[in-house]
Design an enzyme around this catalytic site. Structure first.
Site, PDB file in Angstrom:
ATOM      1  N   GLY A 128      48.276  51.297  34.807  1.00  0.00           N
ATOM      2  CA  GLY A 128      47.098  52.156  34.726  1.00  0.00           C
ATOM      3  C   GLY A 128      46.866  52.839  36.061  1.00  0.00           C
ATOM      4  O   GLY A 128      47.435  52.432  37.094  1.00  0.00           O
ATOM      5  N   GLN A 151      41.584  56.736  42.564  1.00  0.00           N
ATOM      6  CA  GLN A 151      42.668  56.094  43.338  1.00  0.00           C
ATOM      7  C   GLN A 151      43.584  57.139  43.990  1.00  0.00           C
ATOM      8  O   GLN A 151      44.342  56.809  44.898  1.00  0.00           O
ATOM      9  CB  GLN A 151      43.506  55.173  42.442  1.00  0.00           C
ATOM     10  CG  GLN A 151      42.751  53.960  41.942  1.00  0.00           C
ATOM     11  CD  GLN A 151      43.620  53.077  41.076  1.00  0.00           C
ATOM     12  OE1 GLN A 151      43.748  53.303  39.882  1.00  0.00           O
ATOM     13  NE2 GLN A 151      44.239  52.083  41.680  1.00  0.00           N
ATOM     14  N   LEU A 183      46.772  48.759  42.190  1.00  0.00           N
ATOM     15  CA  LEU A 183      47.629  49.500  43.112  1.00  0.00           C
ATOM     16  C   LEU A 183      46.884  49.855  44.401  1.00  0.00           C
ATOM     17  O   LEU A 183      47.518  50.111  45.425  1.00  0.00           O
ATOM     18  CB  LEU A 183      48.156  50.773  42.431  1.00  0.00           C
ATOM     19  CG  LEU A 183      48.998  50.519  41.155  1.00  0.00           C
ATOM     20  CD1 LEU A 183      49.326  51.826  40.448  1.00  0.00           C
ATOM     21  CD2 LEU A 183      50.271  49.752  41.492  1.00  0.00           C
ATOM     22  N   GLU A 208      40.328  50.230  34.579  1.00  0.00           N
ATOM     23  CA  GLU A 208      40.378  51.639  35.023  1.00  0.00           C
ATOM     24  C   GLU A 208      38.986  52.281  34.952  1.00  0.00           C
ATOM     25  O   GLU A 208      38.612  53.052  35.837  1.00  0.00           O
ATOM     26  CB  GLU A 208      41.386  52.440  34.188  1.00  0.00           C
ATOM     27  CG  GLU A 208      42.821  51.943  34.242  1.00  0.00           C
ATOM     28  CD  GLU A 208      43.344  51.684  35.640  1.00  0.00           C
ATOM     29  OE1 GLU A 208      42.916  52.364  36.580  1.00  0.00           O
ATOM     30  OE2 GLU A 208      44.182  50.761  35.793  1.00  0.00           O
ATOM     31  N   HIS A 262      36.997  51.531  37.918  1.00  0.00           N
ATOM     32  CA  HIS A 262      37.310  52.411  39.066  1.00  0.00           C
ATOM     33  C   HIS A 262      36.414  53.654  39.064  1.00  0.00           C
ATOM     34  O   HIS A 262      36.015  54.141  40.122  1.00  0.00           O
ATOM     35  CB  HIS A 262      38.769  52.883  39.000  1.00  0.00           C
ATOM     36  CG  HIS A 262      39.762  51.963  39.618  1.00  0.00           C
ATOM     37  ND1 HIS A 262      39.741  51.612  40.950  1.00  0.00           N
ATOM     38  CD2 HIS A 262      40.845  51.329  39.094  1.00  0.00           C
ATOM     39  CE1 HIS A 262      40.760  50.803  41.210  1.00  0.00           C
ATOM     40  NE2 HIS A 262      41.444  50.605  40.105  1.00  0.00           N
TER      41      HIS A 262
HETATM   42  O1  K1U Z   1      44.349  50.324  38.480  1.00  0.00           O
HETATM   43  C1  K1U Z   1      45.414  50.051  38.986  1.00  0.00           C
HETATM   44  O2  K1U Z   1      45.550  50.000  40.195  1.00  0.00           O
HETATM   45  C2  K1U Z   1      46.606  49.726  38.127  1.00  0.00           C
HETATM   46  C3  K1U Z   1      46.728  48.259  37.797  1.00  0.00           C
HETATM   47  C4  K1U Z   1      46.163  48.059  36.420  1.00  0.00           C
HETATM   48  C5  K1U Z   1      45.912  46.676  35.938  1.00  0.00           C
HETATM   49  C6  K1U Z   1      46.787  45.628  36.141  1.00  0.00           C
HETATM   50  C7  K1U Z   1      46.523  44.381  35.641  1.00  0.00           C
HETATM   51  C8  K1U Z   1      45.380  44.156  34.923  1.00  0.00           C
HETATM   52  C9  K1U Z   1      44.493  45.169  34.736  1.00  0.00           C
HETATM   53  C10 K1U Z   1      44.758  46.440  35.226  1.00  0.00           C
HETATM   54  C11 K1U Z   1      48.211  47.901  37.859  1.00  0.00           C
HETATM   55  O3  K1U Z   1      48.990  48.461  37.164  1.00  0.00           O
HETATM   56  S1  K1U Z   1      48.706  46.677  38.962  1.00  0.00           S
HETATM   57  C12 K1U Z   1      50.458  46.546  38.676  1.00  0.00           C
HETATM   58  C13 K1U Z   1      50.803  45.890  37.386  1.00  0.00           C
HETATM   59  O4  K1U Z   1      49.965  45.360  36.706  1.00  0.00           O
HETATM   60  C14 K1U Z   1      52.212  45.899  36.925  1.00  0.00           C
HETATM   61  C15 K1U Z   1      53.214  46.370  37.716  1.00  0.00           C
HETATM   62  C16 K1U Z   1      54.526  46.368  37.247  1.00  0.00           C
HETATM   63  C17 K1U Z   1      54.816  45.872  36.022  1.00  0.00           C
HETATM   64  C18 K1U Z   1      53.827  45.374  35.224  1.00  0.00           C
HETATM   65  C19 K1U Z   1      52.512  45.385  35.676  1.00  0.00           C
HETATM   66 ZN    ZN Z   2      42.996  49.221  39.978  1.00  0.00          ZN
END
Ligand code: K1U
Ligand code: ZN
Length: 177
Positions: free
Chosen positions: A55, A60, A104, A146, A149
């Site tokens: 997401g 961001q 992220l 999201e 955010h």
């Molecule tokens: O909002 C963001 O920064 C994105 C975030 C979203 C999220 C992750 C986990 C739970 C709720 C919301 C991410 O994508 S962090 C990275 C991540 O989850 C991931 C990375 C690589 C493969 C699979 C997952």
């Molecule tokens: Zn996030």
């Protein structure tokens, strides 16, 4: 007459890292879905896939507008990119689910967050059409993360003050180095 044609290449955007005041802002709704908004959505999706993440929200990448992109398809599943403008949660289940979230904008940190297990969300797609989607499991968790955010809320705002401060201090040091 020769008609001018503009071909826009997709671009990777810089993802802001906490602590950053731009991640704490409340975002404004999108009034009109223009080509500029559609380009931002495409760039956000490309940035999210490259990161990689599931997401990404407009603040961001430094844009204080109510825009998110999500793809919570698991490995081996068909990709399911979702572009959501002005998303609002219109229903949540009483049943909750705990998931270890990452972000992220808070790299290399994960924490358990409790949220409603199922939600219904209303949003506008990239054509300006209003849609409703019922989501559960990881997709519901990710959409809620999201939308947080867009209100200046990070997943670390759902954990203890002590843990949050430790994470923010660590990130501040890393940004200085
Ligand atoms: O909002 C963001 O920064 C994105 C975030 C979203 C999220 C992750 C986990 C739970 C709720 C919301 C991410 O994508 S962090 C990275 C991540 O989850 C991931 C990375 C690589 C493969 C699979 C997952
Ligand atoms: Zn996030």
């Amino acid at each position: 007459m020769i008609k001018e044609r503009f071909v826009f290449a997709m671009a990777l955007l810089e993802i802001l890292i906490a602590p950053d005041p731009r991640l704490k802002q409340k975002c404004v709704p999108v009034e009109e879905v223009t080509d500029r908004i559609r380009k931002l959505l495409d760039d956000m999706l490309e940035t999210m896939y490259e990161a990689p993440g599931i997401g990404l929200a407009a603040p961001q990448v430094g844009v204080a507008k109510q825009i998110i992109v999500v793809d919570a398809a698991r490995e081996g599943e068909k990709p399911n990119p979702l572009k959501m403008i002005n998303p609002e949660i219109i229903w949540t289940s009483e049943q909750e689910r705990t998931y270890e979230e990452g972000c992220l904008s808070v790299p290399d940190n994960w924490a358990e967050v409790v949220r409603p297990e199922r939600i219904k969300v209303r949003y506008m797609d990239e054509t300006g059409t209003t849609r409703e989607l019922e989501a559960d499991d990881l997709l519901a968790t990710c959409i809620q993360h999201e939308i947080d955010h867009l209100n200046g809320v990070l997943f670390i705002d759902h954990i203890s003050r002590l843990k949050r401060q430790m994470i923010l201090r660590k990130l501040t040091k890393l940004k200085r180095a």
